[in-house]
Design a protein around this motif. Structure first.
Motif, PDB file in Angstrom:
ATOM      1  N   HIS A   1     -11.471  19.390  29.159  1.00  0.00           N
ATOM      2  CA  HIS A   1     -10.732  20.855  29.037  1.00  0.00           C
ATOM      3  C   HIS A   1     -11.682  21.857  28.430  1.00  0.00           C
ATOM      4  O   HIS A   1     -11.799  23.115  29.036  1.00  0.00           O
ATOM      5  CB  HIS A   1      -9.525  20.691  28.512  1.00  0.00           C
ATOM      6  CG  HIS A   1      -8.419  20.140  29.357  1.00  0.00           C
ATOM      7  ND1 HIS A   1      -8.336  18.898  29.586  1.00  0.00           N
ATOM      8  CD2 HIS A   1      -7.535  20.389  30.451  1.00  0.00           C
ATOM      9  CE1 HIS A   1      -7.194  18.245  30.520  1.00  0.00           C
ATOM     10  NE2 HIS A   1      -7.009  19.475  30.798  1.00  0.00           N
ATOM     11  N   GLU A   2     -12.413  21.371  27.357  1.00  0.00           N
ATOM     12  CA  GLU A   2     -12.923  22.325  26.787  1.00  0.00           C
ATOM     13  C   GLU A   2     -13.981  21.801  25.918  1.00  0.00           C
ATOM     14  O   GLU A   2     -13.817  20.714  25.236  1.00  0.00           O
ATOM     15  CB  GLU A   2     -12.358  23.659  26.302  1.00  0.00           C
ATOM     16  CG  GLU A   2     -11.699  23.048  24.792  1.00  0.00           C
ATOM     17  CD  GLU A   2     -11.060  24.331  24.014  1.00  0.00           C
ATOM     18  OE1 GLU A   2     -11.278  24.514  22.972  1.00  0.00           O
ATOM     19  OE2 GLU A   2      -9.964  25.010  24.722  1.00  0.00           O
ATOM     20  N   SER A   3     -15.449  22.584  25.448  1.00  0.00           N
ATOM     21  CA  SER A   3     -16.068  22.119  24.331  1.00  0.00           C
ATOM     22  C   SER A   3     -15.571  22.353  23.039  1.00  0.00           C
ATOM     23  O   SER A   3     -14.941  23.494  23.070  1.00  0.00           O
ATOM     24  CB  SER A   3     -17.347  22.924  24.665  1.00  0.00           C
ATOM     25  OG  SER A   3     -18.403  22.558  23.847  1.00  0.00           O
ATOM     26  N   MET A   4     -15.538  21.684  22.181  1.00  0.00           N
ATOM     27  CA  MET A   4     -15.052  21.942  20.913  1.00  0.00           C
ATOM     28  C   MET A   4     -15.746  21.343  19.690  1.00  0.00           C
ATOM     29  O   MET A   4     -16.609  20.086  20.022  1.00  0.00           O
ATOM     30  CB  MET A   4     -13.562  21.705  20.694  1.00  0.00           C
ATOM     31  CG  MET A   4     -13.218  20.310  21.053  1.00  0.00           C
ATOM     32  SD  MET A   4     -11.211  20.014  21.024  1.00  0.00           S
ATOM     33  CE  MET A   4     -10.956  20.652  22.711  1.00  0.00           C
ATOM     34  N   THR A   5     -15.722  21.666  18.509  1.00  0.00           N
ATOM     35  CA  THR A   5     -16.352  20.834  17.476  1.00  0.00           C
ATOM     36  C   THR A   5     -15.635  19.519  17.277  1.00  0.00           C
ATOM     37  O   THR A   5     -14.491  19.599  17.388  1.00  0.00           O
ATOM     38  CB  THR A   5     -16.248  21.863  16.361  1.00  0.00           C
ATOM     39  OG1 THR A   5     -14.810  22.192  15.639  1.00  0.00           O
ATOM     40  CG2 THR A   5     -17.078  23.223  16.296  1.00  0.00           C
ATOM     41  N   PRO A   6     -16.221  18.942  16.566  1.00  0.00           N
ATOM     42  CA  PRO A   6     -15.648  17.270  15.961  1.00  0.00           C
ATOM     43  C   PRO A   6     -14.348  18.003  15.290  1.00  0.00           C
ATOM     44  O   PRO A   6     -13.292  17.035  15.207  1.00  0.00           O
ATOM     45  CB  PRO A   6     -16.594  16.543  15.365  1.00  0.00           C
ATOM     46  CG  PRO A   6     -17.986  17.274  15.962  1.00  0.00           C
ATOM     47  CD  PRO A   6     -17.651  18.869  16.027  1.00  0.00           C
ATOM     48  N   LYS A   7     -14.478  18.697  14.560  1.00  0.00           N
ATOM     49  CA  LYS A   7     -13.232  19.099  13.497  1.00  0.00           C
ATOM     50  C   LYS A   7     -12.010  19.635  14.271  1.00  0.00           C
ATOM     51  O   LYS A   7     -10.967  19.055  14.019  1.00  0.00           O
ATOM     52  CB  LYS A   7     -13.389  20.168  12.616  1.00  0.00           C
ATOM     53  CG  LYS A   7     -12.361  20.646  11.484  1.00  0.00           C
ATOM     54  CD  LYS A   7     -12.845  21.806  10.873  1.00  0.00           C
ATOM     55  CE  LYS A   7     -13.872  21.737   9.730  1.00  0.00           C
ATOM     56  NZ  LYS A   7     -13.814  22.585   8.775  1.00  0.00           N
ATOM     57  N   LYS A   8     -12.413  20.230  15.495  1.00  0.00           N
ATOM     58  CA  LYS A   8     -11.061  20.870  16.244  1.00  0.00           C
ATOM     59  C   LYS A   8     -10.544  19.787  16.937  1.00  0.00           C
ATOM     60  O   LYS A   8      -9.368  19.463  17.273  1.00  0.00           O
ATOM     61  CB  LYS A   8     -11.678  22.050  17.183  1.00  0.00           C
ATOM     62  CG  LYS A   8     -10.683  22.539  18.170  1.00  0.00           C
ATOM     63  CD  LYS A   8     -10.894  23.504  18.890  1.00  0.00           C
ATOM     64  CE  LYS A   8      -9.724  24.135  19.651  1.00  0.00           C
ATOM     65  NZ  LYS A   8     -10.036  25.343  20.440  1.00  0.00           N
ATOM     66  N   LEU A   9     -11.521  18.914  17.575  1.00  0.00           N
ATOM     67  CA  LEU A   9     -11.117  17.758  18.341  1.00  0.00           C
ATOM     68  C   LEU A   9     -10.221  16.662  17.367  1.00  0.00           C
ATOM     69  O   LEU A   9      -9.154  16.534  18.062  1.00  0.00           O
ATOM     70  CB  LEU A   9     -12.253  16.971  19.003  1.00  0.00           C
ATOM     71  CG  LEU A   9     -12.131  15.766  19.656  1.00  0.00           C
ATOM     72  CD1 LEU A   9     -11.313  15.937  20.838  1.00  0.00           C
ATOM     73  CD2 LEU A   9     -13.193  14.882  19.804  1.00  0.00           C
ATOM     74  N   GLN A  10     -10.486  16.524  16.087  1.00  0.00           N
ATOM     75  CA  GLN A  10      -9.587  15.774  15.555  1.00  0.00           C
ATOM     76  C   GLN A  10      -8.341  16.364  15.421  1.00  0.00           C
ATOM     77  O   GLN A  10      -7.279  15.564  15.440  1.00  0.00           O
ATOM     78  CB  GLN A  10     -10.274  15.768  13.931  1.00  0.00           C
ATOM     79  CG  GLN A  10     -11.610  14.825  13.816  1.00  0.00           C
ATOM     80  CD  GLN A  10     -11.215  13.170  13.950  1.00  0.00           C
ATOM     81  OE1 GLN A  10     -10.162  12.706  14.115  1.00  0.00           O
ATOM     82  NE2 GLN A  10     -12.211  12.454  13.910  1.00  0.00           N
TER      83      GLN A  10
END
Length: 153
Positions: A14-23
């Motif tokens: 759905h979107e590109s995101m940082t590892p922190k946001k993904l967690q």
């Protein structure tokens, strides 16, 4: 039941995101699924995935997902091709994931870290640890349920 990696792929489709946001997106998807698909705190058999969250310095983390994406550091993980997106065949789970994207997706990883740091599940698991102390305590499913069910009752 899915795996944390399945859901990571769903979010990254759905979107590109940082590892922190993904967690943190995984955390809220897990917590809200736990809360909305179970009737009471002493029977939390409905879970989004089997992996557990640990209360790390920067918020809830699934260690397996951390290992997978740690090379990205503070940069965005590229958006996945749609073919790698898992098919969420349960309409209730799909609805929860869509709501998590809608509500939490507008925040960045730092915002979501700050939000989780104010909530009981992470704070309880970090009890007795300093702000920068390494910690691998498991965040309690029961505490997640009790915390988030209050928001809908």
């Amino acid at each position: 039941m899915y795996t944390a990696k399945d859901l990571a792929n769903w979010f990254l489709a759905h979107e590109s995101m940082t590892p922190k946001k993904l967690q943190k997106m995984l955390y809220y998807a897990y917590a809200w699924t736990l809360t909305l698909t179970n009737e009471k705190e002493d029977d939390l058999s409905n879970k989004l995935f089997p992996e557990k969250f640990e209360a790390w310095v920067h918020g809830p983390v699934v260690p397996e997902i951390y290992q997978e994406y740690k090379g990205y550091g503070y940069t965005n993980i590229p958006k996945c091709e749609s073919e790698s997106e898992i098919d969420i065949d349960n309409k209730d789970i799909k609805s929860i994931l869509d709501q998590v994207m809608l509500v939490y997706g507008k925040f960045d990883g730092n915002d979501l870290e700050s939000i989780t740091h104010q909530e009981e599940p992470w704070k309880e698991a970090r009890e007795g640890y300093g702000p920068l102390d390494s910690c691998s305590e498991i965040i309690s499913d029961e505490t997640m349920y009790k915390t988030y069910i209050k928001r809908i009752a």
